[in-house]
Design an enzyme around this catalytic site. Structure first.
Site, mmCIF file in Angstrom:
data_model
loop_
_atom_site.group_PDB
_atom_site.id
_atom_site.type_symbol
_atom_site.label_atom_id
_atom_site.label_comp_id
_atom_site.label_asym_id
_atom_site.label_seq_id
_atom_site.Cartn_x
_atom_site.Cartn_y
_atom_site.Cartn_z
ATOM 1 N N SER A 192 0.812 -1.201 0.000
ATOM 2 C CA SER A 192 0.000 0.000 0.000
ATOM 3 C C SER A 192 0.858 1.270 0.000
ATOM 4 O O SER A 192 1.721 1.423 -0.857
ATOM 5 C CB SER A 192 -0.957 -0.072 1.195
ATOM 6 O OG SER A 192 -2.000 0.848 1.069
ATOM 7 N N ASP A 410 -8.247 -6.159 -5.342
ATOM 8 C CA ASP A 410 -8.105 -4.831 -4.736
ATOM 9 C C ASP A 410 -8.603 -3.776 -5.708
ATOM 10 O O ASP A 410 -8.284 -3.812 -6.899
ATOM 11 C CB ASP A 410 -6.631 -4.578 -4.407
ATOM 12 C CG ASP A 410 -6.420 -3.260 -3.674
ATOM 13 O OD1 ASP A 410 -7.382 -2.753 -3.054
ATOM 14 O OD2 ASP A 410 -5.286 -2.738 -3.712
ATOM 15 N N HIS A 472 -6.179 -6.452 -1.276
ATOM 16 C CA HIS A 472 -5.141 -5.432 -1.075
ATOM 17 C C HIS A 472 -3.993 -5.973 -0.216
ATOM 18 O O HIS A 472 -2.843 -5.604 -0.399
ATOM 19 C CB HIS A 472 -5.814 -4.248 -0.370
ATOM 20 C CG HIS A 472 -4.964 -3.036 -0.183
ATOM 21 N ND1 HIS A 472 -4.571 -2.238 -1.233
ATOM 22 C CD2 HIS A 472 -4.457 -2.449 0.929
ATOM 23 C CE1 HIS A 472 -3.853 -1.215 -0.764
ATOM 24 N NE2 HIS A 472 -3.770 -1.333 0.537
#
Ligand SMILES: *[C@@H]1O[C@H](CO)[C@@H](O)[C@H](O)[C@H]1NC(C)=O
Ligand SMILES: *[C@@H]1O[C@H](CO)[C@@H](O)[C@H](O)[C@H]1NC(C)=O
Ligand SMILES: *[C@@H]1O[C@H](CO)[C@@H](O)[C@H](O)[C@H]1NC(C)=O
Ligand SMILES: *[C@@H]1O[C@H](CO)[C@@H](O)[C@H](O)[C@H]1NC(C)=O
Length: 508
Positions: A192, A410, A472
């Site tokens: 991320s 994601d 994610h």
């Protein structure tokens, strides 16, 4: 999960005022600990027990080290790390540092829900994590920048450049404690917003400490590397995955947002690229434009995600199902949380890490309660003088390899955005951006399991891997596949035609 969060600034300020009074006594105790810390050795960080650890088979219990190192005593800045190695002899010579994103989200997510060897289940009990990366390298999880997780400071960092300085300081302190790790191959990995941190750290090591640390590569999972370009991809990705209708996609509002974001990218790309060239030539990483805008994410692309999530609102559904989970589009969440209540183990992890006995086991003084994602470091990181990490990739790829791994479910850092980003990247010996024609996807499998876990492609030091059905947080729900992908990166694989066959560890 809070990758991009709503703001609670007012509440936080009030809480900080209340907390101040109690700080004075803690501060004195903290000072004493701090003086002691100067003389600590690795053994002072050894973790010998944790609640429910005895439920795990002895041979799977890792060796653990955890605690603080000082970064800047003048502002009481200290970093917390959690290190794991195998109890039986390691069969490799790798050391992987791991960072979660946010900004402000703790790497204890990585350690205790994702790639680490231990997993805190919904009952708050430890399990051995099937697919842990510990099988392929020693692991060090670092809470950073200060203010994140257990890491403390009186003054959170405002620039990615400063965060990179602090990581170099952390490395000095860490390797002084674990000098034998200096001989290992070093990898930086994470997910991320760590798509910003990791290239900043990598570039900083390569320019200022290449002789000290044997940095071999960077691993970014659903990395937020070029925010504008990645945000722009969200509507297209949502349309192709049937999260919105053609009519919604073609609406005037959506088309206007896409056009505005696209224009911004066209305007800033050239400018940023030339700024970065100058920075690399001069070795000077602060910009001089003097404006107080956030350079990493400043513009017309910022409302896209929110608009998309609004479109997925289903008021007829049960309360906890009304919005899409932005981190895994196969799941739903309440509105406007839209994924913030995920992963489901998060409350149990929070309880676990805030037990007094766990503070003691991890050599913490309890002066900072653990939260998954903290507001202070998020709000402080204004990046007036730091640019998107994307522009550092060509330099880094001229020195070490990079893996971009993407969980295909994601939405926020989706595969389209990653590909769009790569299509703007010129690296290695090529003179045109993107992978060359003829560089194709190969299936990813594991030696004793013919399941196709995803696909990967490679050229000139850059791996791109997409993991089917993963969120994610790829190693959270697809740990075995994520480890197979990094084993490609480590050259631990064979080729069967065009299929990549990764190593098996018997826990597939
Ligand atoms: C685990 O790490 C510690 C600290 O560096 C080291 O003393 C120990 O030998 C390591 N264990 C194995 C099996 O490598
Ligand atoms: C963005 O603009 C470029 C030209 O700069 C164009 O080629 C591209 O199709 C546009 N993309 C979108 C999604 O509008
Ligand atoms: C991308 O979208 C997120 C979520 O809405 C937003 O916070 C961020 O500022 C955006 N980034 C850019 C570069 O606009
Ligand atoms: C192969 O992997 C798949 C996906 O993780 C799993 O469902 C299956 O049980 C595995 N099969 C074997 C033989 O390990």
């Amino acid at each position: 999960m809070m990758f991009l969060k709503f703001q609670y600034i007012a509440v936080l300020t009030i809480l900080q005022c209340i907390a101040r009074a109690a700080v004075i006594t803690d501060y004195l105790i903290g000072k004493q600990l701090l003086n002691k810390r100067e003389s600590y050795t690795a053994q002072d960080y050894a973790v010998s027990t944790l609640p429910s650890l005895d439920g795990i088979p002895t041979e799977q219990i890792p060796q653990m080290f955890a605690g603080y190192v000082d970064i800047d005593q003048s502002i009481d800045e200290k970093y917390f790390f959690f290190r794991f190695n195998k109890t039986q002899a390691s069969n490799n010579n790798r050391l992987i540092f791991w960072y979660n994103g946010g900004p402000g989200c703790s790497s204890m997510d990585g350690a205790l829900l994702e790639s680490g060897p231990l997993f805190v289940n919904q009952e708050g009990k430890l399990e051995y994590k099937k697919g842990t990366w510990l099988e392929t390298g020693d692991l060090v999880y670092v809470d950073q920048p200060a203010g994140t997780g257990f890491s403390e400071t009186e003054q959170p960092d405002s620039e990615l450049n400063k965060i990179a300085d602090d990581m170099l300081t952390f490395f000095e302190k860490y390797f002084a404690l674990f000098p034998e790790d200096l001989g290992k191959e070093i990898y930086l990995g994470g997910e991320s917003y760590a798509g910003q941190y990791i290239p900043y750290f990598g570039a900083r090591i390569l320019t200022q400490a290449a002789d000290k640390y044997n940095l071999k590569g960077l691993i970014m999972i659903n990395g937020y590397i070029y925010p504008d370009v990645q945000n722009l991809s969200i509507f297209d990705y949502a349309l192709d995955n049937k999260l919105i209708t053609d009519a919604q996609y073609n609406s005037r509002k959506v088309q206007q947002m896409i056009a505005a974001c696209n224009t911004t990218i066209a305007q800033t790309q050239e400018e940023y690229a030339s700024i970065f060239k100058t920075m690399e030539q001069t070795g000077e990483y602060e910009s001089t434009d003097g404006s107080d805008s956030n350079k990493v994410e400043d513009d017309d692309c910022s409302s896209i995600l929110e608009a998309l999530l609004d479109m997925t609102l289903d008021k007829s559904a049960p309360t906890d199902q009304q919005c899409l989970n932005q981190y895994d589009f196969s799941l739903r969440d309440s509105y406007p949380a839209c994924g913030m209540n995920w992963p489901v183990e998060e409350p149990a992890l929070n309880t676990f890490l805030n037990e007094q006995s766990v503070y003691a086991d991890l050599h913490l003084d309890g002066s900072q309660k653990w939260t998954e994602c903290a507001d202070a470091p998020y709000n402080a990181l204004v990046n007036h003088n730091s640019y998107p990490a994307f522009f550092k990739l060509p330099y880094i790829l001229s020195k070490v390899k990079i893996m971009l791994m993407v969980g295909e479910n994601d939405l926020v850092c989706n595969i389209y955005g990653m590909q769009d980003m790569v299509n703007k990247l010129t690296w290695g010996s090529k003179s045109t951006p993107g992978y060359s024609n003829g560089v194709n996807w190969g299936d990813l499998t594991i030696a004793d399991n013919s399941t196709v876990f995803g696909q990967a492609k490679y050229e000139d030091g850059l791996w791109l891997a997409k993991i089917a059905g993963a969120s994610h947080m790829v190693p959270y729900d697809h740990a075995v596949a994520s480890r197979a992908a990094i084993d490609l990166f480590f050259d631990d694989y064979s080729l069967d035609g065009t299929t990549y066959v990764a190593k098996s560890y018997g826990d597939n």
